[in-house]
Write a protein that holds these residues in place. Structure first.
Motif, PDB file in Angstrom:
ATOM      1  N   ILE A 104       0.838  -1.212   0.000  1.00 20.97           N
ATOM      2  CA  ILE A 104       0.000   0.000   0.000  1.00 20.97           C
ATOM      3  C   ILE A 104       0.868   1.255   0.000  1.00 20.97           C
ATOM      4  O   ILE A 104       0.598   2.233  -0.715  1.00 20.97           O
ATOM      5  CB  ILE A 104      -0.934  -0.011   1.221  1.00 20.97           C
ATOM      6  N   SER A 105       1.941   1.237   0.788  1.00 17.34           N
ATOM      7  CA  SER A 105       2.766   2.434   0.925  1.00 17.34           C
ATOM      8  C   SER A 105       3.647   2.688  -0.292  1.00 17.34           C
ATOM      9  O   SER A 105       3.910   3.836  -0.662  1.00 17.34           O
ATOM     10  CB  SER A 105       3.655   2.320   2.173  1.00 17.34           C
ATOM     11  N   SER A 106       4.121   1.602  -0.956  1.00 19.48           N
ATOM     12  CA  SER A 106       5.028   1.774  -2.090  1.00 19.48           C
ATOM     13  C   SER A 106       4.348   1.625  -3.439  1.00 19.48           C
ATOM     14  O   SER A 106       4.887   2.020  -4.471  1.00 19.48           O
ATOM     15  CB  SER A 106       6.172   0.759  -1.998  1.00 19.48           C
ATOM     16  N   GLY A 107       3.178   1.021  -3.408  1.00 16.02           N
ATOM     17  CA  GLY A 107       2.465   0.790  -4.662  1.00 16.02           C
ATOM     18  C   GLY A 107       3.019  -0.358  -5.457  1.00 16.02           C
ATOM     19  O   GLY A 107       2.610  -0.587  -6.602  1.00 16.02           O
ATOM     20  N   GLU A 108       3.965  -1.112  -4.880  1.00 16.85           N
ATOM     21  CA  GLU A 108       4.562  -2.245  -5.564  1.00 16.85           C
ATOM     22  C   GLU A 108       4.272  -3.535  -4.798  1.00 16.85           C
ATOM     23  O   GLU A 108       4.189  -3.532  -3.574  1.00 16.85           O
ATOM     24  CB  GLU A 108       6.078  -2.052  -5.684  1.00 16.85           C
ATOM     25  N   THR A 109       4.118  -4.607  -5.540  1.00 11.66           N
ATOM     26  CA  THR A 109       3.904  -5.910  -4.913  1.00 11.66           C
ATOM     27  C   THR A 109       5.251  -6.580  -4.691  1.00 11.66           C
ATOM     28  O   THR A 109       5.976  -6.864  -5.652  1.00 11.66           O
ATOM     29  CB  THR A 109       3.025  -6.803  -5.806  1.00 11.66           C
ATOM     30  N   LYS A 110       5.595  -6.792  -3.428  1.00  6.61           N
ATOM     31  CA  LYS A 110       6.866  -7.416  -3.097  1.00  6.61           C
ATOM     32  C   LYS A 110       6.650  -8.850  -2.631  1.00  6.61           C
ATOM     33  O   LYS A 110       5.551  -9.214  -2.217  1.00  6.61           O
ATOM     34  CB  LYS A 110       7.574  -6.625  -1.995  1.00  6.61           C
ATOM     35  N   SER A 111       7.708  -9.645  -2.707  1.00  3.37           N
ATOM     36  CA  SER A 111       7.609 -11.036  -2.257  1.00  3.37           C
ATOM     37  C   SER A 111       7.431 -11.094  -0.753  1.00  3.37           C
ATOM     38  O   SER A 111       7.802 -10.166  -0.019  1.00  3.37           O
ATOM     39  CB  SER A 111       8.871 -11.807  -2.663  1.00  3.37           C
ATOM     40  N   LEU A 112       6.850 -12.189  -0.284  1.00  2.00           N
ATOM     41  CA  LEU A 112       6.591 -12.357   1.143  1.00  2.00           C
ATOM     42  C   LEU A 112       7.915 -12.492   1.899  1.00  2.00           C
ATOM     43  O   LEU A 112       8.795 -13.260   1.480  1.00  2.00           O
ATOM     44  CB  LEU A 112       5.738 -13.615   1.364  1.00  2.00           C
ATOM     45  N   PRO A 113       8.098 -11.747   2.980  1.00  2.00           N
ATOM     46  CA  PRO A 113       9.340 -11.882   3.759  1.00  2.00           C
ATOM     47  C   PRO A 113       9.520 -13.326   4.230  1.00  2.00           C
ATOM     48  O   PRO A 113       8.554 -14.026   4.538  1.00  2.00           O
ATOM     49  CB  PRO A 113       9.116 -10.946   4.953  1.00  2.00           C
ATOM     50  N   SER A 114      10.769 -13.789   4.246  1.00  2.00           N
ATOM     51  CA  SER A 114      11.031 -15.168   4.654  1.00  2.00           C
ATOM     52  C   SER A 114      10.810 -15.349   6.153  1.00  2.00           C
ATOM     53  O   SER A 114      10.943 -14.400   6.932  1.00  2.00           O
ATOM     54  CB  SER A 114      12.465 -15.556   4.287  1.00  2.00           C
ATOM     55  N   ARG A 115      10.438 -16.574   6.514  1.00  2.00           N
ATOM     56  CA  ARG A 115      10.231 -16.868   7.939  1.00  2.00           C
ATOM     57  C   ARG A 115      11.568 -16.811   8.671  1.00  2.00           C
ATOM     58  O   ARG A 115      12.584 -17.304   8.198  1.00  2.00           O
ATOM     59  CB  ARG A 115       9.588 -18.247   8.111  1.00  2.00           C
ATOM     60  N   ARG A 116      11.551 -16.217   9.851  1.00  2.00           N
ATOM     61  CA  ARG A 116      12.761 -16.120  10.641  1.00  2.00           C
ATOM     62  C   ARG A 116      13.062 -17.458  11.319  1.00  2.00           C
ATOM     63  O   ARG A 116      12.195 -18.055  11.952  1.00  2.00           O
ATOM     64  CB  ARG A 116      12.608 -15.007  11.683  1.00  2.00           C
ATOM     65  N   LYS A 117      14.299 -17.886  11.177  1.00  2.00           N
ATOM     66  CA  LYS A 117      14.731 -19.158  11.757  1.00  2.00           C
ATOM     67  C   LYS A 117      14.569 -19.150  13.271  1.00  2.00           C
ATOM     68  O   LYS A 117      14.199 -20.163  13.873  1.00  2.00           O
ATOM     69  CB  LYS A 117      16.184 -19.418  11.369  1.00  2.00           C
ATOM     70  N   PHE A 118      14.816 -17.986  13.863  1.00  2.00           N
ATOM     71  CA  PHE A 118      14.717 -17.870  15.319  1.00  2.00           C
ATOM     72  C   PHE A 118      13.313 -18.234  15.821  1.00  2.00           C
ATOM     73  O   PHE A 118      13.160 -18.906  16.843  1.00  2.00           O
ATOM     74  CB  PHE A 118      15.078 -16.447  15.745  1.00  2.00           C
ATOM     75  N   ILE A 119      12.277 -17.789  15.106  1.00  2.00           N
ATOM     76  CA  ILE A 119      10.903 -18.059  15.528  1.00  2.00           C
ATOM     77  C   ILE A 119      10.612 -19.551  15.498  1.00  2.00           C
ATOM     78  O   ILE A 119       9.987 -20.110  16.417  1.00  2.00           O
ATOM     79  CB  ILE A 119       9.900 -17.301  14.639  1.00  2.00           C
ATOM     80  N   SER A 120      11.083 -20.224  14.448  1.00  2.00           N
ATOM     81  CA  SER A 120      10.861 -21.674  14.355  1.00  2.00           C
ATOM     82  C   SER A 120      11.559 -22.411  15.491  1.00  2.00           C
ATOM     83  O   SER A 120      11.002 -23.324  16.094  1.00  2.00           O
ATOM     84  CB  SER A 120      11.364 -22.192  13.008  1.00  2.00           C
ATOM     85  N   GLN A 121      12.780 -22.004  15.767  1.00  2.00           N
ATOM     86  CA  GLN A 121      13.522 -22.665  16.844  1.00  2.00           C
ATOM     87  C   GLN A 121      12.905 -22.379  18.205  1.00  2.00           C
ATOM     88  O   GLN A 121      12.861 -23.246  19.073  1.00  2.00           O
ATOM     89  CB  GLN A 121      14.986 -22.228  16.796  1.00  2.00           C
ATOM     90  N   LEU A 122      12.420 -21.145  18.386  1.00  2.00           N
ATOM     91  CA  LEU A 122      11.743 -20.801  19.644  1.00  2.00           C
ATOM     92  C   LEU A 122      10.471 -21.626  19.807  1.00  2.00           C
ATOM     93  O   LEU A 122      10.161 -22.116  20.905  1.00  2.00           O
ATOM     94  CB  LEU A 122      11.411 -19.310  19.664  1.00  2.00           C
ATOM     95  N   ALA A 123       9.729 -21.800  18.707  1.00  2.00           N
ATOM     96  CA  ALA A 123       8.498 -22.603  18.753  1.00  2.00           C
ATOM     97  C   ALA A 123       8.801 -24.040  19.146  1.00  2.00           C
ATOM     98  O   ALA A 123       8.093 -24.649  19.953  1.00  2.00           O
ATOM     99  CB  ALA A 123       7.792 -22.563  17.398  1.00  2.00           C
ATOM    100  N   LEU A 124       9.873 -24.595  18.580  1.00  2.00           N
ATOM    101  CA  LEU A 124      10.264 -25.966  18.925  1.00  2.00           C
ATOM    102  C   LEU A 124      10.686 -26.057  20.389  1.00  2.00           C
ATOM    103  O   LEU A 124      10.376 -27.033  21.079  1.00  2.00           O
ATOM    104  CB  LEU A 124      11.408 -26.423  18.019  1.00  2.00           C
ATOM    105  N   GLY A 125      11.404 -25.047  20.861  1.00  2.00           N
ATOM    106  CA  GLY A 125      11.832 -25.048  22.262  1.00  2.00           C
ATOM    107  C   GLY A 125      10.657 -25.019  23.218  1.00  2.00           C
ATOM    108  O   GLY A 125      10.637 -25.748  24.216  1.00  2.00           O
ATOM    109  N   LEU A 126       9.658 -24.195  22.904  1.00  2.00           N
ATOM    110  CA  LEU A 126       8.468 -24.128  23.759  1.00  2.00           C
ATOM    111  C   LEU A 126       7.651 -25.420  23.659  1.00  2.00           C
ATOM    112  O   LEU A 126       7.085 -25.881  24.652  1.00  2.00           O
ATOM    113  CB  LEU A 126       7.611 -22.931  23.359  1.00  2.00           C
TER     114      LEU A 126
END
Length: 407
Positions: A104-126
């Motif tokens: 919306i702010s840039s008027g351009e369609t960008k690719s989806l940001p990649s998932r952060r590895k830290f979040i996946s590892q934190l999810a597994l830890g919990l």
């Protein structure tokens, strides 16, 4: 199309989504294909084992150890994955929102940001926390007996009963037992309390009387100075299996009631007994099972026949919904009610004096521990044994000791 097809498709879709998210998280800790496929194989094996168990399960067999273990493994491997999906789905929502704002702010369609590895590892830890808790609960938690003590004061307690002690146990569910040494330890712990009377508040078996055959020589060692008394629970009626004939069910019910005599308990079936000390007395009442919406066999009025309103009264009623629906509102004044039934769902979180939570509380208003309204008390014992899930997580097996005091 059969009516069950659509719910089955929904269930399979949910399982697929859960497994996709769990596998995405698991990939972050190992790039080894053998490890990854071992994870997938183990997950599939748990589902297949549960499915085969359910398809081959017969209601006439009751809850076998194989059935309970299939349920236990399913919960052990599924609930931690729900932790993973909550965290990763939450991050996915954040990524999509970030992409939308950027577009919306840039008027351009960008690719989806990649998932952060830290979040996946934190999810597994919990997720490892409930996974380890369930493993412990199945192996050891179901034998982690706790003695919980209360002191209750009443103005109208007869003087002779000041300091009178009660040990309450409930929900033995002998058909689930597999370790005699551990059960013997629990029985010894009960006897160590050396209470004046012992009260058992129902569910001595899962379904059939013969479940108790190997345990009579353990439970007949229970001791109490002034006597042992008991009632029936919903499982003692044999309502949860298919019987070959009504006569078989009737014979089993008689055999279940006979168990109480064999282990030295006086079974109260909508009856009462007077306990006497130094010329004074209190009334002990026991009703058959009464549950909200099912098996309302108990007759409180029959049990109270020939008891005076001013008598001090202790009531044994297996299902705590009886207290909520009937007992606490009765102007006959039942001072103390002792129940069981809920097991606290055998899983939850308890920090004594601070915090108590279990899914059981969404079904029962009184689900574990001591409750009081208008000077009337109920104690909901968390149970001695276990049922369906072959373990306990956070809600430990309980031995209750109550001391009565003159206010």
């Amino acid at each position: 199309m059969p009516r069950w097809i659509f719910p089955l498709i929904i269930l399979l879709a949910i399982i697929l989504i859960v497994e996709i998210y769990a596998f995405q998280a698991f990939k972050t800790i190992s790039k080894n294909k053998f490890v990854r496929f071992s994870f997938l194989f183990l997950s599939l094996a748990v589902y297949v084992n549960f499915l085969i168990t359910m398809l081959t399960y017969s209601r006439s067999d009751g809850q076998t150890p194989q059935f309970q273990m299939a349920v236990g493994l399913l919960l052990t491997f599924t609930i931690p994955k729900l932790v993973i999906i909550i965290m990763l789905f939450g991050e996915d929502m954040y990524r999509w929102i970030a992409k939308g704002i950027s577009a919306i702010s840039s008027g351009e369609t960008k690719s989806l940001p990649s998932r952060r590895k830290f979040i996946s590892q934190l999810a597994l830890g919990l997720a490892a926390i409930p996974f380890a808790s369930f493993i412990y609960g199945i192996i050891q938690g179901k034998y982690n007996y706790k003695v919980i003590k209360y002191q209750l004061s009443f103005k109208d307690l007869p003087d002779a009963f000041d300091g009178f002690t009660i040990t309450q146990i409930s929900d033995i569910h002998s058909g689930s037992f597999t370790n005699k040494e551990k059960i013997q330890y629990g029985v010894d712990l009960i006897n160590q309390q050396k209470s004046d009377i012992m009260l058992f508040t129902g569910d001595i078996v899962n379904n059939t009387a013969d479940e108790m055959n190997d345990w009579i020589d353990v439970f007949d060692k229970l001791e109490a100075k002034e006597g042992k008394y008991s009632i029936l629970g919903n499982h003692d009626y044999g309502d949860y299996i298919d019987w070959k004939s009504p006569e078989d069910k009737k014979d089993n019910f008689k055999a279940v009631k006979d168990i109480h005599k064999k282990i030295g308990f006086d079974l109260l079936l909508d009856e009462h007994r007077y306990l006497e000390k130094d010329g004074q007395k209190i009334a002990l009442l026991g009703v058959e099972n009464w549950g909200k919406g099912f098996n309302q066999a108990g007759d409180l009025q029959k049990a109270s026949a020939n008891i005076k309103k001013e008598d001090f009264k202790i009531l044994m009623s297996h299902d705590p919904s009886h207290w909520e629906e009937k007992v606490k509102k009765d102007d006959f004044n039942y001072h103390l009610t002792l129940s069981g039934h809920t097991h606290g769902l055998q899983m939850g979180i308890e920090i004594p004096g601070w915090f108590k939570w279990s899914p059981s509380q969404f079904v029962y208003k009184q689900w574990a521990g001591l409750y009081e309204e208008a000077g009337r008390f109920i104690n909901v014992n968390r149970g001695f044994g276990y049922h369906a899930f072959p373990g306990r997580v956070g809600i430990w097996p309980e031995i209750t000791v109550i001391e009565l005091k003159k206010a």
